[in-house]
Write an enzyme that holds these catalytic residues in place. Sequence first.
Site, PDB file in Angstrom:
ATOM      1  CE  LYS A 191      16.008  58.759  61.368  1.00 47.53           C
ATOM      2  NZ  LYS A 191      16.184  56.587  62.186  1.00 47.53           N
TER       3      LYS A 191
ATOM      4  CB  THR B  29      17.219  58.411  57.390  1.00 47.70           C
ATOM      5  OG1 THR B  29      16.754  57.764  57.715  1.00 47.70           O
ATOM      6  CG2 THR B  29      17.517  60.098  58.308  1.00 47.70           C
TER       7      THR B  29
ATOM      8  CE  LYS C 212      21.821  59.721  56.161  1.00 49.12           C
ATOM      9  NZ  LYS C 212      21.050  58.394  55.406  1.00 49.12           N
TER      10      LYS C 212
END
Length: 290
Positions: A162, A87, A237
């Site tokens: 995402k 990611t 994050k």
Amino acid sequence: MKIGFIGLGNMGAPMAANLARAGHEVVGFDLAAPCPAGVSSAESAAAAATGAEIVITMLPNGQILRDVANQIIPAMSAGAVFLDCSTVDVDSARAVARQAQEAGLSALDAPVSGGVGGAEAGTLTFMVGGDTAGFEKARPLFDIMGAKAVHCGPSGNGQAAKICNNMILGITMIGTCEAFALADKLGLDRQAMYDVVSTSSGQSWSMTTYCPAPGVGPKSPADNDYTPGFAAELMLKDLRLSQQAAANADADTPLGRHAADLYAAFVEQEGGKGKDFSAMLPRFEKRHRG
Ligand code: NAD
């Protein structure tokens, strides 16, 4: 297939092990972590990439991905696929994909959801950006490591999907937790709250699949003292990545920004580090208005 696998941490190790177990020849490299069973160890990232038909990376962030890309792209054979499952920020994903394409490679950004449990069980969901030919070549590997792979469009779109998904998740988790804490103060029983909301318009995945209240709804990290699950710092994050993307794209995301601020305070000042992201509920329980 001959596969290079770089980044054998909590996620990468079980993903690489599943590929090896399925009969692929997997050569791994990590700066610190050992290779899992069935994966042979290379001396460097470039050595792991040399001669591989697909090189998979599973790394902590965009800067590290860019560094590793600089090492492995010159070592990869033309026509091979660079498959990044980390990611990272959308800009790093697109920059690395451009660099790979200029070197005659296919490039895919394919971040995952499903966590360590999904990586071990081979039930991850992949959100994939990049060219169709690369996607088709990687599909048999997605089938081993995951339960679902969605091709979301050109490079960077996997990362976009995402962070948009996880921005919704962070916001709905906070909303669900603050509503439970309000219900407590109003004398509303948590089970009654769940029974109403889980079948009403306030329903979401955060309520019905991952309920933050212990003893209510299906089993979730709340029933295990908020042991992750999906750690609050990983949610932070992803929320920061969504804010970075929103700033670059000039998108107005006020709730996403507020969710990032709340998780930052939770993780950095309020003891939330190492707890599941649903531990926002005990945080709200302890707090007062103003
Ligand atoms: P991790 O920290 O356990 O693993 C990362 C690995 O990369 C480490 O073993 C580290 O030594 C290695 N590494 C760092 N720099 C390197 C380099 N230059 N060369 C080679 N290896 C290097 O992290 P993780 O939990 O496995 O997560 C990996 C990625 O997956 C992250 O981008 C994370 O956001 C994402 N992700 C994690 C989860 C989860 O639940 N853990 C869920 C979904 C997505």
